[in-house]
Design a protein around this motif. Structure first.
Motif, PDB file in Angstrom:
ATOM      1  N   ASP A 135      92.445  29.947  96.736  1.00 41.36           N
ATOM      2  CA  ASP A 135      93.477  29.566  97.711  1.00 41.36           C
ATOM      3  C   ASP A 135      93.105  28.244  98.387  1.00 41.36           C
ATOM      4  O   ASP A 135      93.943  27.355  98.544  1.00 41.36           O
ATOM      5  CB  ASP A 135      93.640  30.654  98.779  1.00 41.36           C
ATOM      6  CG  ASP A 135      94.323  31.913  98.249  1.00 41.36           C
ATOM      7  OD1 ASP A 135      94.945  31.844  97.167  1.00 41.36           O
ATOM      8  OD2 ASP A 135      94.240  32.951  98.926  1.00 41.36           O
ATOM      9  N   ARG A 136      91.836  28.121  98.792  1.00 39.85           N
ATOM     10  CA  ARG A 136      91.384  26.888  99.441  1.00 39.85           C
ATOM     11  C   ARG A 136      91.465  25.696  98.484  1.00 39.85           C
ATOM     12  O   ARG A 136      91.843  24.601  98.875  1.00 39.85           O
ATOM     13  CB  ARG A 136      89.954  27.052  99.981  1.00 39.85           C
ATOM     14  CG  ARG A 136      89.894  27.808 101.306  1.00 39.85           C
ATOM     15  CD  ARG A 136      88.508  27.731 101.924  1.00 39.85           C
ATOM     16  NE  ARG A 136      87.492  28.380 101.106  1.00 39.85           N
ATOM     17  CZ  ARG A 136      87.238  29.691 101.125  1.00 39.85           C
ATOM     18  NH1 ARG A 136      87.912  30.493 101.925  1.00 39.85           N
ATOM     19  NH2 ARG A 136      86.305  30.194 100.350  1.00 39.85           N
ATOM     20  N   GLY A 139      94.990  24.636  98.303  1.00 41.04           N
ATOM     21  CA  GLY A 139      95.367  24.003  99.567  1.00 41.04           C
ATOM     22  C   GLY A 139      94.865  22.573  99.643  1.00 41.04           C
ATOM     23  O   GLY A 139      95.598  21.658 100.039  1.00 41.04           O
ATOM     24  N   SER A 173      98.320  26.681 103.765  1.00 40.76           N
ATOM     25  CA  SER A 173      96.915  27.080 103.920  1.00 40.76           C
ATOM     26  C   SER A 173      96.154  26.221 104.923  1.00 40.76           C
ATOM     27  O   SER A 173      95.089  26.592 105.356  1.00 40.76           O
ATOM     28  CB  SER A 173      96.188  27.061 102.566  1.00 40.76           C
ATOM     29  OG  SER A 173      96.007  25.727 102.127  1.00 40.76           O
ATOM     30  N   PRO A 179      97.492  32.179 104.383  1.00 34.78           N
ATOM     31  CA  PRO A 179      96.687  32.518 103.203  1.00 34.78           C
ATOM     32  C   PRO A 179      95.871  31.307 102.778  1.00 34.78           C
ATOM     33  O   PRO A 179      96.375  30.194 102.755  1.00 34.78           O
ATOM     34  CB  PRO A 179      97.736  32.865 102.145  1.00 34.78           C
ATOM     35  CG  PRO A 179      98.962  33.245 102.922  1.00 34.78           C
ATOM     36  CD  PRO A 179      98.910  32.431 104.181  1.00 34.78           C
ATOM     37  N   GLY A 180      94.617  31.530 102.476  1.00 36.49           N
ATOM     38  CA  GLY A 180      93.765  30.436 102.022  1.00 36.49           C
ATOM     39  C   GLY A 180      92.779  29.989 103.089  1.00 36.49           C
ATOM     40  O   GLY A 180      91.871  29.241 102.806  1.00 36.49           O
ATOM     41  N   ASP A 181      92.933  30.440 104.327  1.00 37.20           N
ATOM     42  CA  ASP A 181      91.977  30.028 105.359  1.00 37.20           C
ATOM     43  C   ASP A 181      90.841  31.029 105.472  1.00 37.20           C
ATOM     44  O   ASP A 181      90.008  30.945 106.341  1.00 37.20           O
ATOM     45  CB  ASP A 181      92.674  29.838 106.716  1.00 37.20           C
ATOM     46  CG  ASP A 181      93.178  31.137 107.315  1.00 37.20           C
ATOM     47  OD1 ASP A 181      93.086  32.186 106.619  1.00 37.20           O
ATOM     48  OD2 ASP A 181      93.659  31.115 108.464  1.00 37.20           O
ATOM     49  N   SER A 185      94.211  37.023 101.753  1.00 39.73           N
ATOM     50  CA  SER A 185      94.357  36.527 100.380  1.00 39.73           C
ATOM     51  C   SER A 185      95.452  37.319  99.701  1.00 39.73           C
ATOM     52  O   SER A 185      95.451  38.542  99.709  1.00 39.73           O
ATOM     53  CB  SER A 185      93.042  36.679  99.616  1.00 39.73           C
ATOM     54  OG  SER A 185      93.156  36.119  98.351  1.00 39.73           O
ATOM     55  N   SER A 191     100.061  34.073  94.600  1.00 37.16           N
ATOM     56  CA  SER A 191      99.423  33.086  95.451  1.00 37.16           C
ATOM     57  C   SER A 191      98.915  31.924  94.637  1.00 37.16           C
ATOM     58  O   SER A 191      98.874  31.964  93.424  1.00 37.16           O
ATOM     59  CB  SER A 191      98.244  33.725  96.186  1.00 37.16           C
ATOM     60  OG  SER A 191      97.175  33.909  95.286  1.00 37.16           O
TER      61      SER A 191
END
Length: 195
Positions: A135-136, A139, A173, A179-181, A185, A191
């Motif tokens: 996710d990160r 982002g 994010s 989501p992503g921080d 998730s 996602s």
């Protein structure tokens, strides 16, 4: 000095191609024989080598003429060509997916595409990425290079509506509690992690 036939043979071109290049001013001979036959120098051959290289890259003759007279435009012209190629490849990949869909044999795509969503996710997981890491990653990609992020997701063969969802989540994010921080998730299929 080389005759037109010798120069054509050296580069695997037809004599008529060299005559055309002469007519349009792209490659003119450095000299003429006593009987007024074209004679080409090694500098002319080097120019023709550059022309052939640019032609293999798919550049039109007008762009090649510009490059040969203004080398400062090289980067801009090649970037334009690269963008055109990317668009053409995206169109072809879309046609490829459509043909596979019409055949109703989705398994055919596995042998046709070098990288797809499932392979990419498996590679990231094998490298130790968690869902939150993925996710990160998305982002950061979306924030730093959104156009490239879009093209990368399309390259993976992800449908446009799913790409839109992935990019929306990736853009969000950067906001607290998105989501992503690391606080939450989403599932791999919905996602950015799933791309």
């Amino acid at each position: 000095m080389l005759t037109i036939s010798a120069l054509a043979r050296r580069f695997g071109l037809s004599r008529s191609a060299l005559l055309h290049y002469d007519r349009i001013g792209l490659l003119q001979p450095s000299g003429r024989s006593a009987k007024d036959h074209r004679r080409y120098s090694e500098a002319d051959a080097a120019r023709l080598e550059a022309i052939c290289t640019y032609r293999r890259a798919g550049l039109p003759l007008e762009a090649i003429r510009i490059l040969l007279t203004d080398s400062g435009r090289l980067t801009a012209i090649l970037r334009d060509r690269l963008a055109t190629l990317e668009a053409e490849m995206a169109t072809l990949r879309g046609q490829q997916r459509l043909v596979v869909g019409l055949l109703q044999e989705p398994g055919l795509l596995e042998g046709l595409q070098a990288m797809d969503k499932a392979t990419w996710v498996a590679l990231l997981r094998a490298s130790g990425f968690t869902e939150a890491d993925m996710d990160r990653w998305h982002g950061a990609f979306e924030r730093t290079a959104p156009d490239r992020h879009q093209r990368f997701l399309a390259f993976l063969g992800i449908p446009p509506e799913e790409i839109s969802g992935i990019r929306d989540l990736a853009a969000a994010s950067g906001h607290p509690n998105a989501p992503g921080d690391g606080s939450a998730s989403a599932s791999p299929t919905s996602s950015p992690a799933g791309s």
